[in-house]
Design an enzyme around this catalytic site. Sequence first.
Site, short mmCIF file in Angstrom:
data_model
loop_
_atom_site.label_atom_id
_atom_site.label_comp_id
_atom_site.label_asym_id
_atom_site.label_seq_id
_atom_site.Cartn_x
_atom_site.Cartn_y
_atom_site.Cartn_z
N LYS A 110 -4.48 -7.64 -11.42
CA LYS A 110 -5.89 -6.90 -10.46
C LYS A 110 -5.48 -5.76 -11.89
O LYS A 110 -5.11 -5.11 -11.68
CB LYS A 110 -4.78 -6.78 -8.90
CG LYS A 110 -6.28 -5.85 -8.28
CD LYS A 110 -5.31 -5.50 -7.25
CE LYS A 110 -7.04 -4.79 -6.53
NZ LYS A 110 -7.26 -3.47 -7.36
N CYS A 154 -22.95 24.27 16.25
CA CYS A 154 -21.85 24.84 14.44
C CYS A 154 -22.50 24.08 12.97
O CYS A 154 -23.00 22.98 13.43
CB CYS A 154 -20.90 24.26 14.82
SG CYS A 154 -19.31 23.97 13.80
N ASP A 163 -4.32 3.97 -1.95
CA ASP A 163 -3.09 2.68 -1.12
C ASP A 163 -2.60 3.46 -0.35
O ASP A 163 -2.32 2.84 1.38
CB ASP A 163 -2.44 1.78 -2.47
CG ASP A 163 -3.31 1.80 -3.47
OD1 ASP A 163 -4.55 1.28 -3.31
OD2 ASP A 163 -2.81 0.93 -4.76
N LYS A 202 -0.28 -4.53 -3.93
CA LYS A 202 -0.40 -3.09 -5.14
C LYS A 202 0.87 -2.54 -5.53
O LYS A 202 2.10 -2.92 -5.14
CB LYS A 202 -1.33 -2.15 -3.96
CG LYS A 202 -2.62 -2.65 -3.95
CD LYS A 202 -3.51 -3.18 -4.48
CE LYS A 202 -3.72 -1.68 -5.36
NZ LYS A 202 -4.56 -1.01 -4.03
N SER A 209 -14.13 -6.58 -0.92
CA SER A 209 -12.99 -6.30 -1.49
C SER A 209 -12.01 -6.93 -1.03
O SER A 209 -11.68 -7.95 0.06
CB SER A 209 -12.59 -4.70 -0.58
OG SER A 209 -11.50 -3.97 -0.74
N LEU A 210 -10.55 -6.16 -0.97
CA LEU A 210 -9.88 -7.42 -0.49
C LEU A 210 -8.97 -6.55 0.30
O LEU A 210 -8.19 -5.51 0.12
CB LEU A 210 -8.88 -7.83 -1.86
CG LEU A 210 -9.13 -8.52 -2.88
CD1 LEU A 210 -8.50 -8.86 -3.90
CD2 LEU A 210 -9.31 -10.33 -1.85
#
Length: 693
Positions: A126, A441, A45, A323, A90-91
């Site tokens: 959640k 590379c 998060d 969150k 997703s949120l």
Amino acid sequence: MTYSLFDINPENARARHEALAAEIRRHDTLYYQADAPEIADAQYDALRQELEELERRYPELAVKESPTQSVGAAPAQGFRKIRHAVPMLSLSNVFTTEDLGDFFERVRRFLGLKEEEPLEFMAEPKIDGLSCTLRYENGILLQAATRGDGVEGEEITANVKTIRDIPHRLPPGAPVLLEVRGEIYMSRKSFAVLNENQAAAGKPVFANPRNAAAGSVRQLDSSITAARPLHFFAYGLGEVSQEIADTQFQILQKLKDWSLPVNESTDVVATVEQAMRYYTAILESRAVLDYDLDGVVYKVNRLDWQDRLGFVSRAPRWAAAHKFPAEQAVTILRGIDIQVGRTGTLTPVARLEPVNVGGVIVSNATLHNEDEINRKGVRIGDTVVIQRAGDVIPQIVRVLTDKRTGAETPFVFPDHCPACGSSAIRAEGEVARRCTGGLICPAQAVERLRHFVSRLAFDIEGMGSKIVEEFYQDGLLRSPADIFALEFLNQTLVPPLEEREGWGRQSVRNLFSSINARRRISLERFIYALGIRQVGEATARRLAAHYKTWENLREGLLNAQSGPEMASYRDLLSIEDVGLAVSADLLVFFAEEHNRDVLAALEKEVAIDPYEGADLDSPVAGKTVVFTGTLETMTRQEAKARALALGVKVAGSVSKATDYVVVGADSGSKLKKAQELGVEILSEAAWRTLSEG
């Protein structure tokens, strides 16, 4: 935010953003695919919070390789893929009261609501588990799937049917087709017992209940799943054959009536103050609950307003996750390693004395770039504070200078690539050093191939990072087109792949089958797979939506090489969020002969489907429109979102290429420009009639 971003310019921000995105993508795969995250949720998060803050300060960054534009990870090998009828997105996240207020205000502004007009949100805990969708037809559970990458998931029907909470048959009254979205989780008590049993049997223990639940559901043998005590909370709907409610709260009541378990700790809030009281109450109850939470979810309660708000690339506009705070720990920085990224960027990564942060052992942390090292004054041997940011490498928050002994040593950033020895230069105005080795590379070559087969690109099962590196080291792969020649090449190898260690006839057959299954690809995935600098998933989608076919894109970018006076160059710059920097990287890519050779080889191997992300059959598909003035029946943002869904190109300025200018009240210079150029001018009502057919 729990930390402050340093004073950076757009070039610095771009390099920092690129490093964050690379870390997040790798750990997303560990979390969603392997159920084996290296670190815990709050770490993820905090890194994502930093990423989103960069994109808020520098909006052009949102078009790069940003995890803010994607969901989850591709389905794992071993399960049949299920394409979701309605994407499982997703949120977006909020972390502070200010963030929450901004979210409420964005919703109100998009809907055009006045301050005094009521706006309700449903608030719910959640659950930290595994997202799942259940498909019922005629009341019978026929299919269950994981979220996967949001578009495709893994079929887990047999395993889900072993979960006692989930009914196999719904009572009379349920719709003919009902797709239920929810979260599979394991209680803390059950998790403790499971780990005790794992340890007693000499098997690996799980890091947390979420991993245990996900690992249990992803068993090819459903009897293993049945032996593990899993639970389910329903929280919403996917595809349905009929409307069943007017609000999100009513949906939960209906699901409860149909014997589906829902979380009872939900509420309806109308202000930021009410939402914060709910959040605080849930946070304080977290310790006594028997299941893990990682935040609170707010959803606009009215379903018709959810429809109006719609979606951005990876998340609904009408919902957000609040969150819980990050966790921190103190440890010693033992060393700094340099990683070479796909585009040649040299990124420093701190090696830490392993430390437990919220139940997860952390041993690495990102340092982003040499300016970040200097800004924080980091030295090898320092005592540092690290912060959990989720399933990605955590970040160093600060140095505890009062703990210094004098033995700490400054880090000297290398001026040569550690992978190939080529010079690593730092261009004027940029913060990142980049290897000049290019395709010679090995770090870049392997990373470019890994990117090509990754989940958001060609998504070739069985060709993970280790296989790509093995094939590269053995000389079997040098360019993307070589992947599609592997089956033919294998006939000449001594020994062939099936006789090599770790391989067998079936695994080789499966690999070639996966490769051949990807000989047809969507335009946006193909563009993304090329690994062009600054062209991430969101930018690839915008390019695909604009040009519609690969032939149009290729021709347009080749014609644009002649410079700003070309119509094709101006057309490129008219694409949303494609500015001078992004267009320069696109043009440089197509100007290189070796890149055109790669494209020519690929075109012989794969079929590139036209873009289908919008309604190409709408009466205005392919048209270019400019909105100006104050619209009455919808906000400008809403009008733009609807137009894009109909396959319309929405431009910010009027030109000869504009088909329509839609005018609202108080239209100004754009209306005048349209009149001068003879562009067709439509009222808002006329545009709605035309676009809706």
